[in-house]
Design an enzyme around this catalytic site. Sequence first.
Site, PDB file in Angstrom:
ATOM      1  N   ILE A  13      62.298   5.523 -12.174  1.00 27.85           N
ATOM      2  CA  ILE A  13      64.085   5.043 -13.150  1.00 27.85           C
ATOM      3  C   ILE A  13      63.345   6.455 -14.339  1.00 27.85           C
ATOM      4  N   THR A  37      52.057  11.852  -8.178  1.00 25.98           N
ATOM      5  CA  THR A  37      51.201  11.042  -7.355  1.00 25.98           C
ATOM      6  C   THR A  37      52.562  11.154  -6.337  1.00 25.98           C
ATOM      7  N   ILE A  61      46.999  10.705 -17.296  1.00 23.19           N
ATOM      8  CA  ILE A  61      47.375   9.698 -18.448  1.00 23.19           C
ATOM      9  C   ILE A  61      46.523   9.029 -19.077  1.00 23.19           C
ATOM     10  N   THR A 126      57.752  -5.128 -16.458  1.00 22.05           N
ATOM     11  CA  THR A 126      58.466  -5.897 -15.402  1.00 22.05           C
ATOM     12  C   THR A 126      58.177  -7.200 -14.865  1.00 22.05           C
ATOM     13  N   ASP A 127      59.920  -7.665 -14.984  1.00 17.49           N
ATOM     14  CA  ASP A 127      60.230  -9.379 -14.685  1.00 17.49           C
ATOM     15  C   ASP A 127      58.594  -9.801 -13.612  1.00 17.49           C
ATOM     16  N   GLU A 128      58.200  -9.058 -13.430  1.00 15.75           N
ATOM     17  CA  GLU A 128      57.137  -9.482 -12.329  1.00 15.75           C
ATOM     18  C   GLU A 128      56.267  -9.905 -12.958  1.00 15.75           C
ATOM     19  N   TYR A 151      49.609  -5.567  -8.208  1.00 18.21           N
ATOM     20  CA  TYR A 151      50.272  -4.384  -9.514  1.00 18.21           C
ATOM     21  C   TYR A 151      50.484  -5.915 -10.535  1.00 18.21           C
ATOM     22  N   SER A 152      51.245  -6.887 -10.353  1.00 22.45           N
ATOM     23  CA  SER A 152      52.156  -6.925 -11.730  1.00 22.45           C
ATOM     24  C   SER A 152      50.547  -8.047 -12.246  1.00 22.45           C
ATOM     25  N   SER A 154      48.240  -5.728 -12.763  1.00 22.92           N
ATOM     26  CA  SER A 154      47.884  -4.610 -13.931  1.00 22.92           C
ATOM     27  C   SER A 154      49.594  -4.608 -15.010  1.00 22.92           C
ATOM     28  N   LYS A 155      50.501  -4.604 -14.503  1.00 19.54           N
ATOM     29  CA  LYS A 155      51.290  -4.756 -15.537  1.00 19.54           C
ATOM     30  C   LYS A 155      51.587  -5.781 -16.278  1.00 19.54           C
ATOM     31  N   PRO A 206      62.002  -3.834   8.908  1.00 18.52           N
ATOM     32  CA  PRO A 206      61.277  -5.178   8.645  1.00 18.52           C
ATOM     33  C   PRO A 206      61.301  -5.655   7.457  1.00 18.52           C
ATOM     34  N   TYR A 208      60.505  -8.753   5.531  1.00 19.06           N
ATOM     35  CA  TYR A 208      58.929 -10.761   5.458  1.00 19.06           C
ATOM     36  C   TYR A 208      58.842 -11.133   5.662  1.00 19.06           C
ATOM     37  N   ARG A 215      65.929 -11.182  -4.801  1.00 22.91           N
ATOM     38  CA  ARG A 215      65.902 -10.231  -5.992  1.00 22.91           C
ATOM     39  C   ARG A 215      67.435 -10.251  -6.577  1.00 22.91           C
TER      40      ARG A 215
HETATM   41  P1  NAD Z   1      58.000   5.692  -9.463  1.00 22.36           P
HETATM   42  O1  NAD Z   1      56.321   4.848  -8.557  1.00 22.36           O
HETATM   43  O2  NAD Z   1      59.092   5.558  -8.700  1.00 22.36           O
HETATM   44  O3  NAD Z   1      57.753   6.797 -10.299  1.00 22.36           O
HETATM   45  C1  NAD Z   1      56.594   6.310 -11.116  1.00 22.36           C
HETATM   46  C2  NAD Z   1      55.566   7.897 -11.959  1.00 22.36           C
HETATM   47  O4  NAD Z   1      55.000   7.625 -12.646  1.00 22.36           O
HETATM   48  C3  NAD Z   1      55.738   8.916 -10.710  1.00 22.36           C
HETATM   49  O5  NAD Z   1      56.638  10.088 -10.972  1.00 22.36           O
HETATM   50  C4  NAD Z   1      54.367   8.628 -10.782  1.00 22.36           C
HETATM   51  O6  NAD Z   1      53.603  10.769 -10.295  1.00 22.36           O
HETATM   52  C5  NAD Z   1      53.942   8.560 -12.092  1.00 22.36           C
HETATM   53  N1  NAD Z   1      52.156   8.334 -12.682  1.00 22.36           N
HETATM   54  C6  NAD Z   1      51.580   7.258 -11.327  1.00 22.36           C
HETATM   55  N2  NAD Z   1      50.381   7.594 -12.035  1.00 22.36           N
HETATM   56  C7  NAD Z   1      49.654   7.973 -13.256  1.00 22.36           C
HETATM   57  C8  NAD Z   1      49.202   8.461 -13.971  1.00 22.36           C
HETATM   58  N3  NAD Z   1      47.802   8.409 -13.664  1.00 22.36           N
HETATM   59  N4  NAD Z   1      49.571   9.579 -14.944  1.00 22.36           N
HETATM   60  C9  NAD Z   1      51.159  10.415 -14.863  1.00 22.36           C
HETATM   61  N5  NAD Z   1      51.699   9.691 -14.684  1.00 22.36           N
HETATM   62  C10 NAD Z   1      51.404   9.148 -13.452  1.00 22.36           C
HETATM   63  O7  NAD Z   1      58.153   4.482 -10.411  1.00 22.36           O
HETATM   64  P2  NAD Z   1      59.070   3.401 -10.736  1.00 22.36           P
HETATM   65  O8  NAD Z   1      60.358   2.406 -10.197  1.00 22.36           O
HETATM   66  O9  NAD Z   1      60.090   4.677 -11.319  1.00 22.36           O
HETATM   67  O10 NAD Z   1      59.062   2.611 -12.077  1.00 22.36           O
HETATM   68  C11 NAD Z   1      58.596   3.385 -13.304  1.00 22.36           C
HETATM   69  C12 NAD Z   1      58.217   2.013 -14.136  1.00 22.36           C
HETATM   70  O11 NAD Z   1      59.135   0.623 -14.712  1.00 22.36           O
HETATM   71  C13 NAD Z   1      56.673   1.939 -14.027  1.00 22.36           C
HETATM   72  O12 NAD Z   1      56.169   0.915 -15.008  1.00 22.36           O
HETATM   73  C14 NAD Z   1      56.867   0.180 -13.149  1.00 22.36           C
HETATM   74  O13 NAD Z   1      56.251  -1.161 -13.023  1.00 22.36           O
HETATM   75  C15 NAD Z   1      58.173  -0.365 -14.728  1.00 22.36           C
HETATM   76  N6  NAD Z   1      59.861  -0.541 -13.443  1.00 22.36           N
HETATM   77  C16 NAD Z   1      59.895  -0.539 -12.375  1.00 22.36           C
HETATM   78  C17 NAD Z   1      61.213  -1.473 -11.661  1.00 22.36           C
HETATM   79  C18 NAD Z   1      61.938  -1.185  -9.994  1.00 22.36           C
HETATM   80  O14 NAD Z   1      62.520  -1.999  -9.913  1.00 22.36           O
HETATM   81  N7  NAD Z   1      61.345   0.009  -9.250  1.00 22.36           N
HETATM   82  C19 NAD Z   1      62.045  -2.105 -12.137  1.00 22.36           C
HETATM   83  C20 NAD Z   1      61.053  -3.036 -13.258  1.00 22.36           C
HETATM   84  C21 NAD Z   1      60.099  -1.978 -14.135  1.00 22.36           C
HETATM   85  O1  DAU Z   2      60.789  -6.906 -10.197  1.00 26.78           O
HETATM   86  C1  DAU Z   2      60.453  -5.500 -10.211  1.00 26.78           C
HETATM   87  C2  DAU Z   2      60.296  -4.604  -9.656  1.00 26.78           C
HETATM   88  O2  DAU Z   2      60.693  -4.601  -7.868  1.00 26.78           O
HETATM   89  C3  DAU Z   2      59.097  -3.790  -9.575  1.00 26.78           C
HETATM   90  O3  DAU Z   2      58.250  -3.512 -11.338  1.00 26.78           O
HETATM   91  C4  DAU Z   2      58.395  -2.746  -9.117  1.00 26.78           C
HETATM   92  O4  DAU Z   2      58.094  -2.168  -9.266  1.00 26.78           O
HETATM   93  C5  DAU Z   2      59.634  -2.554  -7.830  1.00 26.78           C
HETATM   94  O5  DAU Z   2      58.428  -2.383  -6.822  1.00 26.78           O
HETATM   95  C6  DAU Z   2      60.073  -4.336  -7.428  1.00 26.78           C
HETATM   96  O6  DAU Z   2      59.185  -4.751  -5.845  1.00 26.78           O
HETATM   97  P1  DAU Z   2      59.604  -5.674  -5.744  1.00 26.78           P
HETATM   98  O7  DAU Z   2      57.977  -6.066  -4.907  1.00 26.78           O
HETATM   99  O8  DAU Z   2      60.128  -7.181  -5.425  1.00 26.78           O
HETATM  100  O9  DAU Z   2      60.115  -4.361  -4.816  1.00 26.78           O
HETATM  101  P2  DAU Z   2      60.207  -4.270  -3.060  1.00 26.78           P
HETATM  102  O10 DAU Z   2      60.958  -3.297  -3.102  1.00 26.78           O
HETATM  103  O11 DAU Z   2      59.001  -3.523  -2.352  1.00 26.78           O
HETATM  104  O12 DAU Z   2      61.303  -5.411  -2.505  1.00 26.78           O
HETATM  105  C7  DAU Z   2      61.817  -6.315  -2.273  1.00 26.78           C
HETATM  106  C8  DAU Z   2      61.869  -7.251  -1.702  1.00 26.78           C
HETATM  107  O13 DAU Z   2      61.965  -6.944  -0.733  1.00 26.78           O
HETATM  108  C9  DAU Z   2      60.724  -8.242  -1.168  1.00 26.78           C
HETATM  109  O14 DAU Z   2      60.869  -9.864  -1.432  1.00 26.78           O
HETATM  110  C10 DAU Z   2      59.708  -7.629  -0.731  1.00 26.78           C
HETATM  111  C11 DAU Z   2      60.952  -7.195   0.427  1.00 26.78           C
HETATM  112  N1  DAU Z   2      60.842  -6.154   1.752  1.00 26.78           N
HETATM  113  C12 DAU Z   2      60.593  -5.363   1.356  1.00 26.78           C
HETATM  114  C13 DAU Z   2      60.145  -4.242   2.065  1.00 26.78           C
HETATM  115  C14 DAU Z   2      59.284  -2.537   1.078  1.00 26.78           C
HETATM  116  C15 DAU Z   2      61.391  -6.946   2.586  1.00 26.78           C
HETATM  117  O15 DAU Z   2      61.057  -7.922   3.257  1.00 26.78           O
HETATM  118  N2  DAU Z   2      60.786  -5.598   3.548  1.00 26.78           N
HETATM  119  C16 DAU Z   2      60.450  -4.449   3.508  1.00 26.78           C
HETATM  120  O16 DAU Z   2      59.921  -3.554   4.025  1.00 26.78           O
END
Ligand code: NAD
Ligand code: DAU
Length: 337
Positions: A13, A37, A61, A126-128, A151-152, A154-155, A206, A208, A215
């Site tokens: 993002i 990372t 950070i 995040t909504d989680e 994860y959620s 910690s957020k 796969p 779950y 979602r």
């Molecule tokens: P991502 O895992 O793709 O990216 C995370 C980035 O943070 C990476 O570039 C990683 O190198 C960097 N990072 C990790 N630890 C670090 C540290 N200690 N210092 C500096 N950089 C560090 O994650 P994303 O999906 O892009 O999510 C970005 C943000 O949005 C997160 O805070 C996540 O909780 C939030 N978010 C994600 C989603 C989603 O669906 N992916 C939805 C809602 C909120």
């Molecule tokens: O809701 C926002 C969150 O969405 C963000 O805060 C997180 O960073 C992001 O990873 C995401 O979390 P989810 O756990 O919802 O996303 P994920 O893609 O891991 O899984 C989406 C759904 O699919 C969930 O119900 C688990 C399921 N799943 C996921 C994987 C990876 C499977 O059934 N099989 C899989 O292999």
Amino acid sequence: MKNILVTGGAGFIGSNFVKLLINKDPGCHIVVLDKLTYAGNLKNLEDVHQKSNFKFYKGNICNSEFVHYIINKEKIDTIINFAAESHVDRSILSSHEFINTNVVGTNVLLEAARNFQLSKFVQISTDEVYGSLGKEGQFSESTPLSPNSPYSSSKASADLLVRAYNHTYEVPTLITRCSNNYGPYQFPEKLIPLMIINALNNKSLPIYGDGMNIRDWIFVEDHCEAILEVATRGKIGEVYNIGANTEKPNIEIVKLILKELGKDESLISYVKDRPGHDRRYAIDSSKIEKELGWKPKHNFENAIQKTIEWYLSNKKWWEEIISGDYQSYYKQWYIER
Ligand code: NAD
Ligand code: DAU
């Protein structure tokens, strides 16, 4: 907002956000701090690397000295914190780095925002943090925090620290809480890219549990536009939910991906459920729509196709990822668990 520190800007993002910001506001100076990372990738920022108003620092950070150095050197006035360990399944395997980066790291950034009297601190949450829903209802900004995974949790902890720094020290904070993102550059541990890539490689998909967990999906560019609205016009101290009203059971998404790729549903394999798996997320984003006039521009049908096409034309990007450490994670989570 002139000199902006985007932490985690080499992730999914964050990198989409940097590209949006650089196009929309060529006058701003964007500094990315990213630890790179397994999820961070400089290739995600290839389009902007040469721009004169862009600068990249590799770092953590949690390292307050380095954060202070960057803020001084680059005359930072705003922090937008995307940096996080972001994958629920990895947090179930081990929560340590989630606490370090998501909680301690956010606290380091908040302290810096306080000490340097920055004009804005935006926390990407995040909504989680709201937990899981039953069949009815949506998360609003006043839904109590009830996180279920490491994860959620910690957020949610980070969100509480952000709230406390605003309340106690008057740090000008904003929090966004978005639903599930999809789109280009998403790391293939998350549902949509993992399923696209496995299908392309004729590997099993796969799912779950019963595949009926729900979602609420949003295209990453819509999320990034919403963050920009909140960062520029949001009311200090507030939380804004972001979503696109697109609830889907996982199995429906996976079947759609198979159909789009012309692959057979026999690739689907139901596997052991994620422990503590949240059943349903749905987000009420009426506050940001009413107060800031933001609305998502993409519909799911078109944007998922665009996403699939991106993975089809960027094979090199994901082949490099899945050939490395990814394989040991995949084995640990999907085969040995
Ligand atoms: P991502 O895992 O793709 O990216 C995370 C980035 O943070 C990476 O570039 C990683 O190198 C960097 N990072 C990790 N630890 C670090 C540290 N200690 N210092 C500096 N950089 C560090 O994650 P994303 O999906 O892009 O999510 C970005 C943000 O949005 C997160 O805070 C996540 O909780 C939030 N978010 C994600 C989603 C989603 O669906 N992916 C939805 C809602 C909120
Ligand atoms: O809701 C926002 C969150 O969405 C963000 O805060 C997180 O960073 C992001 O990873 C995401 O979390 P989810 O756990 O919802 O996303 P994920 O893609 O891991 O899984 C989406 C759904 O699919 C969930 O119900 C688990 C399921 N799943 C996921 C994987 C990876 C499977 O059934 N099989 C899989 O292999």
